[in-house]
Design an enzyme around this catalytic site. Structure first.
Site, PDB file in Angstrom:
ATOM      1  N   VAL A   8       9.421 -17.198   2.256  1.00 54.24           N
ATOM      2  CA  VAL A   8      10.663 -16.471   2.015  1.00 54.24           C
ATOM      3  C   VAL A   8      10.662 -15.963   0.568  1.00 54.24           C
ATOM      4  O   VAL A   8      11.502 -16.327  -0.250  1.00 54.24           O
ATOM      5  CB  VAL A   8      11.890 -17.355   2.359  1.00 54.24           C
ATOM      6  CG1 VAL A   8      13.176 -16.553   2.243  1.00 54.24           C
ATOM      7  CG2 VAL A   8      11.767 -17.880   3.797  1.00 54.24           C
ATOM      8  N   ILE A  11       9.566 -10.099   0.581  1.00 54.46           N
ATOM      9  CA  ILE A  11       9.506  -9.493   1.918  1.00 54.46           C
ATOM     10  C   ILE A  11      10.097 -10.444   2.968  1.00 54.46           C
ATOM     11  O   ILE A  11      10.882 -10.032   3.832  1.00 54.46           O
ATOM     12  CB  ILE A  11       8.038  -9.126   2.265  1.00 54.46           C
ATOM     13  CG1 ILE A  11       7.489  -8.074   1.285  1.00 54.46           C
ATOM     14  CG2 ILE A  11       7.902  -8.664   3.708  1.00 54.46           C
ATOM     15  CD1 ILE A  11       8.188  -6.731   1.310  1.00 54.46           C
ATOM     16  N   GLY A  12       9.760 -11.722   2.873  1.00 54.51           N
ATOM     17  CA  GLY A  12      10.290 -12.711   3.823  1.00 54.51           C
ATOM     18  C   GLY A  12      11.810 -12.803   3.749  1.00 54.51           C
ATOM     19  O   GLY A  12      12.490 -12.901   4.780  1.00 54.51           O
ATOM     20  N   LYS A 182      -3.556   1.564   2.255  1.00 59.66           N
ATOM     21  CA  LYS A 182      -2.671   0.924   1.270  1.00 59.66           C
ATOM     22  C   LYS A 182      -3.467   0.013   0.345  1.00 59.66           C
ATOM     23  O   LYS A 182      -3.143  -0.127  -0.853  1.00 59.66           O
ATOM     24  CB  LYS A 182      -1.567   0.138   1.983  1.00 59.66           C
ATOM     25  CG  LYS A 182      -0.604  -0.472   0.989  1.00 59.66           C
ATOM     26  CD  LYS A 182       0.698  -0.934   1.599  1.00 59.66           C
ATOM     27  CE  LYS A 182       1.628  -1.403   0.489  1.00 59.66           C
ATOM     28  NZ  LYS A 182       2.033  -2.793   0.650  1.00 59.66           N
ATOM     29  N   ASN A 186      -3.194   0.123  -3.639  1.00 53.79           N
ATOM     30  CA  ASN A 186      -2.860  -1.052  -4.442  1.00 53.79           C
ATOM     31  C   ASN A 186      -4.010  -1.478  -5.353  1.00 53.79           C
ATOM     32  O   ASN A 186      -3.778  -1.930  -6.477  1.00 53.79           O
ATOM     33  CB  ASN A 186      -2.477  -2.237  -3.539  1.00 53.79           C
ATOM     34  CG  ASN A 186      -1.134  -2.040  -2.858  1.00 53.79           C
ATOM     35  OD1 ASN A 186      -0.972  -2.317  -1.677  1.00 53.79           O
ATOM     36  ND2 ASN A 186      -0.159  -1.527  -3.597  1.00 53.79           N
ATOM     37  N   ASN A 190      -2.481  -1.485  -8.928  1.00 52.16           N
ATOM     38  CA  ASN A 190      -1.832  -2.750  -9.300  1.00 52.16           C
ATOM     39  C   ASN A 190      -2.504  -3.505 -10.441  1.00 52.16           C
ATOM     40  O   ASN A 190      -1.820  -3.915 -11.391  1.00 52.16           O
ATOM     41  CB  ASN A 190      -1.687  -3.658  -8.074  1.00 52.16           C
ATOM     42  CG  ASN A 190      -0.752  -3.055  -7.048  1.00 52.16           C
ATOM     43  OD1 ASN A 190      -0.457  -1.861  -7.098  1.00 52.16           O
ATOM     44  ND2 ASN A 190      -0.294  -3.849  -6.110  1.00 52.16           N
TER      45      ASN A 190
END
Lengths: 314, 314
Positions: A8, A11-12, A182, A186, A190
């Protein structure tokens, strides 16, 4: 449908909040710091919703129809192993992470389950446990089954369920192409954003970081070709053109989430440039720019981890 | 003996102050900001001395017996060209800079002059124009003539002159070996210290930067071997052992001067790892770690140069 959300973080938290608000049975599994409410803010509106999170799978009152995997990629294996005994072979596993290797790990640990891949490209920032801000949405979430075993009609329905809950989602059998493209994006942006503490736009404007990103992309396309990985792009040149002209401008002012991560001393580099290096080495290829960038990120992780630990001791 | 000191940064300020204090005719040549006094502090004591600096060579009332070259290495060519018309062919040129290429440039621009090389390994920090602090001294300055044209007795005398003035100096016909070994040291430590903003000791403690430094050293010894450059060390392994056991410990708490430089947007990387890359490419060798580190430093230079310019405009 009943959902377990494994991890969590940003995104979670978004999945747990939107699914719960839409009336689905959804619970979050966390390693520590359970929360009982999530506040959402940002581009998809603001709301708070009471949620259920658990630290032990045995305490969850129902089994999952869908397990959404949303831990950081360096925790994938350990997280999946911690729930494996509680997941029947009918449970659909949905990999909702960045980078290469998570889907492969899920297939390996759950050889009998249906496993779907998703390309998540909205930005979420967990400001503290129980609080998430949706910062940007570049495109729908794309879900799909790279192995083609799951009926498209079912995946269309699942996409509709997410969309109705407030997370725009569509089904595509080409999901793996979306994921790899993607990964290129990234891997180019990133680590350099995290090393130099600069935005995507600043990285694109500086001719020296541009050279470095061009090299990263060139090397990844060598790997894509050699390893037969799927991509919507035929060549590094095709990708690079779209990268600077279409992909960067709308996110030019954003810092990569890897910048937050590197400050805490741990990033997903091993699922990005680090995965490129592994895939290259297995095929006897050299990708020196990706190798060095991976090493630089790990060096900075270690410096910051040490600083973080020392500041905890003070 | 009469000295012109070309470039009054940290090292040039030290030479100008110590030589003037010892009663020698010494003047500094600067591009801008002439100073009339230099305050010295640090490990060699504290004193202030009135000095003479000029922005135009034609204004200096005497010609030089010795021209000490102490500009930043990226300014070497331009600085030497600016004084060439004023330097008779008897003037001894003493290269007192870091890195590879300055001595070679001096030989090229002054083919008839005696040219000596020096390995300067005391640390000096110019806190502002006219103020220099001597921070550390790892060993004597070593001076010598790599071509063996200048009588040793003369160079012994010159070394004594500097030592009597307060800058410990000795003569060695092996000066080029000292210079190359210092190039290895600086190329391993300075760019990573500037990129990560860490001390030499921190770079040696972090296993990831250690890996990177080991690679840098390995690649440079490939170049040393291939290009027949002189060194006191037979192999990268021999060097690496001394590097960690003997060279780093006494300077463990120091930041490289390249960190100051990179913050202002310009470093001597082209005389260090950048020179290694050029020497390697000319011989058909690849030195990917030195290449990428050079690029990273240039990227950070550009980011900081832009920031510095923008802050000037505000």
């Amino acid at each position: 449908m009943r959902f377990w959300i494994l991890g969590v973080g940003a995104i979670g938290s978004a999945y747990l909040a939107f699914l719960t608000r839409a009336g689905h049975d959804a619970v979050g599994l966390v390693r520590r710091n359970p929360v009982s409410e999530i506040s959402v803010s940002g581009i998809w509106g603001s709301f708070s919703v009471p949620v259920r999170t658990f630290t032990k799978p045995e305490e969850i009152p129902f089994g999952p129809d869908v397990l959404i995997l949303s831990v950081k990629s360096y925790d994938t294996k350990e997280a999946l192993l911690s729930v494996r005994d509680f997941i029947p072979k009918e449970t659909l596993i949905m990999v909702a992470q960045n980078g290469y290797g998570n889907y492969e790990t899920a297939l390996e640990l759950f050889p009998e389950n249906p496993v779907i891949l998703s390309r998540v490209i909205f930005g979420a920032k967990r400001e503290k446990p129980g609080s998430v801000r949706i910062t940007v949405c570049a495109d729908d979430v794309v879900i799909g089954d790279p192995r083609g075993k799951i009926p498209a009609s079912f995946l269309e329905e699942l996409a509709k369920l997410f969309s109705s809950a407030g997370i725009p989602t569509r089904h595509s059998p080409d999901v793996y192409k979306y994921l790899i493209d993607k990964l290129v994006y990234n891997s180019a942006l990133n680590p350099l954003g995290a090393l130099f503490e600069k935005t995507y736009g600043e990285l694109a404007e500086n001719p020296k970081t541009r050279e470095l990103m061009n090299e990263v992309i060139k090397e990844i396309f060598l790997v894509i070709k050699e390893r037969n990985l799927p991509s919507f792009f035929k060549s590094a040149e095709d990708y690079t053109k779209v990268f600077y002209e279409k992909l960067i401008p709308p996110t030019a002012s954003h810092y990569p989430s890897m910048l937050e991560d590197i400050r805490k001393g741990k990033t997903e580099i091993d699922a990005l440039n680090g995965a490129v290096v592994r895939l290259a080495h297995e095929a006897g290829l050299r990708v020196p720019t990706n190798e060095l960038i991976t090493r630089m990120v790990k060096a900075k992780e270690l410096f910051n981890l040490k600083d973080a630990q020392e500041s905890l001791l003070r």
